[in-house]
Each structure stands twice: as C-alpha cells, then as structure tokens.
Design a protein around this motif. Sequence first.
Motif, PDB file in Angstrom:
ATOM      1  N   ALA A   2     -12.189   1.698 -18.495  1.00 46.31           N
ATOM      2  CA  ALA A   2     -11.450   1.448 -19.732  1.00 46.31           C
ATOM      3  C   ALA A   2     -12.053   0.258 -20.480  1.00 46.31           C
ATOM      4  CB  ALA A   2      -9.985   1.172 -19.415  1.00 46.31           C
ATOM      5  N   HIS A   3     -11.864   0.263 -21.791  1.00 48.82           N
ATOM      6  CA  HIS A   3     -12.355  -0.834 -22.617  1.00 48.82           C
ATOM      7  C   HIS A   3     -11.265  -1.254 -23.605  1.00 48.82           C
ATOM      8  CE1 HIS A   3     -15.258  -3.424 -24.576  1.00 48.82           C
ATOM      9  NE2 HIS A   3     -14.745  -3.016 -25.720  1.00 48.82           N
ATOM     10  N   ILE A   4     -11.223  -2.540 -23.899  1.00 48.29           N
ATOM     11  CA  ILE A   4     -10.240  -3.085 -24.833  1.00 48.29           C
ATOM     12  C   ILE A   4     -10.952  -3.905 -25.888  1.00 48.29           C
ATOM     13  CG2 ILE A   4      -8.216  -4.573 -25.094  1.00 48.29           C
ATOM     14  CD1 ILE A   4      -7.875  -4.133 -21.933  1.00 48.29           C
ATOM     15  N   ASP A   5     -10.717  -3.578 -27.153  1.00 48.07           N
ATOM     16  CA  ASP A   5     -11.146  -4.434 -28.256  1.00 48.07           C
ATOM     17  C   ASP A   5     -10.009  -5.415 -28.519  1.00 48.07           C
ATOM     18  OD1 ASP A   5     -13.692  -3.440 -28.757  1.00 48.07           O
ATOM     19  OD2 ASP A   5     -12.972  -1.915 -30.149  1.00 48.07           O
ATOM     20  N   TYR A   6     -10.323  -6.693 -28.432  1.00 48.78           N
ATOM     21  CA  TYR A   6      -9.327  -7.745 -28.546  1.00 48.78           C
ATOM     22  C   TYR A   6      -9.524  -8.473 -29.877  1.00 48.78           C
ATOM     23  CZ  TYR A   6      -6.818 -12.085 -27.305  1.00 48.78           C
ATOM     24  OH  TYR A   6      -5.982 -13.166 -27.290  1.00 48.78           O
ATOM     25  N   TYR A   7      -8.647  -8.185 -30.824  1.00 50.92           N
ATOM     26  CA  TYR A   7      -8.673  -8.836 -32.133  1.00 50.92           C
ATOM     27  C   TYR A   7      -7.701 -10.014 -32.115  1.00 50.92           C
ATOM     28  CZ  TYR A   7     -11.083  -4.653 -33.819  1.00 50.92           C
ATOM     29  OH  TYR A   7     -11.980  -3.644 -34.011  1.00 50.92           O
ATOM     30  N   THR A  34     -14.035  -6.648 -25.398  1.00 51.24           N
ATOM     31  CA  THR A  34     -14.856  -7.212 -26.470  1.00 51.24           C
ATOM     32  C   THR A  34     -13.952  -8.131 -27.280  1.00 51.24           C
ATOM     33  OG1 THR A  34     -16.303  -5.279 -26.605  1.00 51.24           O
ATOM     34  CG2 THR A  34     -16.266  -6.745 -28.508  1.00 51.24           C
ATOM     35  N   TYR A  35     -14.338  -9.395 -27.373  1.00 52.00           N
ATOM     36  CA  TYR A  35     -13.561 -10.398 -28.097  1.00 52.00           C
ATOM     37  C   TYR A  35     -13.969 -10.386 -29.560  1.00 52.00           C
ATOM     38  CZ  TYR A  35     -12.192 -12.151 -23.508  1.00 52.00           C
ATOM     39  OH  TYR A  35     -11.675 -12.262 -22.237  1.00 52.00           O
ATOM     40  N   LYS A  36     -12.973 -10.225 -30.451  1.00 51.63           N
ATOM     41  CA  LYS A  36     -13.268 -10.059 -31.866  1.00 51.63           C
ATOM     42  C   LYS A  36     -12.422 -11.015 -32.718  1.00 51.63           C
ATOM     43  CE  LYS A  36     -15.261  -5.792 -32.365  1.00 51.63           C
ATOM     44  NZ  LYS A  36     -15.366  -4.538 -33.087  1.00 51.63           N
ATOM     45  N   PRO A  37     -12.794 -12.302 -32.736  1.00 50.07           N
ATOM     46  CA  PRO A  37     -12.061 -13.233 -33.605  1.00 50.07           C
ATOM     47  C   PRO A  37     -12.284 -12.872 -35.072  1.00 50.07           C
ATOM     48  CG  PRO A  37     -14.043 -14.278 -32.734  1.00 50.07           C
ATOM     49  CD  PRO A  37     -13.907 -12.951 -32.041  1.00 50.07           C
ATOM     50  N   PHE A  38     -11.247 -13.048 -35.887  1.00 50.02           N
ATOM     51  CA  PHE A  38     -11.353 -12.682 -37.292  1.00 50.02           C
ATOM     52  C   PHE A  38     -10.489 -13.606 -38.144  1.00 50.02           C
ATOM     53  CE2 PHE A  38      -7.706 -10.398 -35.707  1.00 50.02           C
ATOM     54  CZ  PHE A  38      -6.788 -10.447 -36.751  1.00 50.02           C
ATOM     55  N   ASP A  39     -10.662 -13.488 -39.451  1.00 53.10           N
ATOM     56  CA  ASP A  39      -9.934 -14.305 -40.423  1.00 53.10           C
ATOM     57  C   ASP A  39      -8.578 -13.653 -40.697  1.00 53.10           C
ATOM     58  OD1 ASP A  39      -8.885 -15.584 -42.647  1.00 53.10           O
ATOM     59  OD2 ASP A  39     -10.782 -15.621 -43.741  1.00 53.10           O
ATOM     60  N   ILE A  40      -7.541 -14.208 -40.097  1.00 53.72           N
ATOM     61  CA  ILE A  40      -6.233 -13.566 -40.186  1.00 53.72           C
ATOM     62  C   ILE A  40      -5.599 -13.707 -41.564  1.00 53.72           C
ATOM     63  CG2 ILE A  40      -4.912 -15.545 -39.320  1.00 53.72           C
ATOM     64  CD1 ILE A  40      -3.214 -13.384 -37.777  1.00 53.72           C
ATOM     65  N   VAL A  41      -5.871 -14.802 -42.263  1.00 54.13           N
ATOM     66  CA  VAL A  41      -5.287 -14.974 -43.602  1.00 54.13           C
ATOM     67  C   VAL A  41      -5.826 -13.910 -44.550  1.00 54.13           C
ATOM     68  CG1 VAL A  41      -5.054 -16.528 -45.580  1.00 54.13           C
ATOM     69  CG2 VAL A  41      -4.866 -17.437 -43.253  1.00 54.13           C
ATOM     70  N   THR A  42      -7.120 -13.641 -44.469  1.00 52.40           N
ATOM     71  CA  THR A  42      -7.698 -12.580 -45.293  1.00 52.40           C
ATOM     72  C   THR A  42      -7.142 -11.223 -44.876  1.00 52.40           C
ATOM     73  OG1 THR A  42      -9.720 -13.860 -45.627  1.00 52.40           O
ATOM     74  CG2 THR A  42      -9.847 -11.503 -46.066  1.00 52.40           C
ATOM     75  N   LEU A  43      -6.972 -11.035 -43.572  1.00 50.33           N
ATOM     76  CA  LEU A  43      -6.401  -9.773 -43.091  1.00 50.33           C
ATOM     77  C   LEU A  43      -5.004  -9.544 -43.663  1.00 50.33           C
ATOM     78  CD1 LEU A  43      -6.815  -7.398 -40.868  1.00 50.33           C
ATOM     79  CD2 LEU A  43      -5.097  -8.704 -39.630  1.00 50.33           C
TER      80      LEU A  43
END
Length: 199
Positions: A2-7, A34-43
């Motif tokens: 199994a794989h998890i994309d972690y946003y 897979t660790y996927k940091p992102f810009d939450i304010v833009t999201l």
Amino acid sequence: MAHIDYYFATISPYTYLAGQRLEEIAEKHGATITYKPFDIVTLFGRTGGVPPKDRHPSRQEYRLMDLKRQAAKVGLPLNPQPSHWPTNPAPSSYAIIAAQSAGGGDLGKLVHSITTACWADEKDIAQDDVIRACLDGAGFDPELANSGLLSGAETYATNLEDAVNAGVFGAPFYITDQDDRFWGQDRLEDLDLTLSGKL
C-alpha cells in the motif's frame, strides 16, 4: 504494498496533532508514504476554504476550543495561539522536500519536529536555525536547509497542483493508492481500518 500520499502544511496545528501516528500506521501495514507539503492558504482560495483569520468569529472560537480538546486527547502540548504564527511555511517545506530526496533520516520525525517547534516550542519555523536544528534532530544534514531551493520551490508548487487535482481541501490529508481519502488527524483511525480491510 500500500502507498499513502500525505498532503500537509507545516503551519497547520492539525498536522502537528497528527504526531507520528501516520508513520505507525504505515509501518503496521507495510505501506510507503510520499510527503507532500503544500501552501494551504493558496489551497483554501482554490477549493472554497477560508483562512482562519478571515473566518467568522464563531468559527474562530470553535477552532480554539477544538484544538485544546484534540491536543488533550493525543497528549501533546499546544499553544493554540503561538507567537510565530502565521509564518512563511515555504522554507520548512523546502527542507522537508530536500530531506525526502536526500534520504537517510526520519521524515516523520522531521515533520513532527518542525510542527512542534511552531505549536509547542514558540519558535519561528521560517528561520534557518530552527529548520537546521530540526533537520539535524531527525538525522538529516542541516545543510539541506540551504540546498535545493529551486527544486524545492518547484516541488512545493507541484504539490499544490497535485493536491487540488486529487481532491484535497485541507490539512492533513491522506490518500491511499486506492484513492481512499481522509481529511484530518482525527481520521487516522479510519485510514488504519481501511488499510486493514475493515472499512
């Protein structure tokens, strides 16, 4: 396997409150992350959300109450109104991206140490010395804070696009390779049960 994309967002209190439970669940099921940091304010702006400071006072009050309850449930110290928040999440996110690419350390520990610095230790996670200390404590080369900035910025932007396309609208957000989606640290039990085949 199994794989998890972690946003997630490094300035999110709920990312902090997840602790390292995701890593424990992944280890239990032999899953990769897979660790996927992102810009939450833009999201928020792209998916119909509203940043905390722009929410109605009743929502802001409830958020503070909920944070205290959730912190008590998981036994983590938390200042719901830390001194250095909001701050620029990009430098810490770039460091996580660089660390994931470099390997050799504990990514779950790195993410948790960065969010702990913000939500429990009253540190500014946009500062180089804070990021370097977190990298070092998680077994990574502190110089990763200064390397790969261009590729980090590109991946950070790509992570945002991936998040929008995958149906992510908040943080933390977990998506399995079967497209099972889970929003919030309070849904980690559901992720565990799904990987167990019970949901």
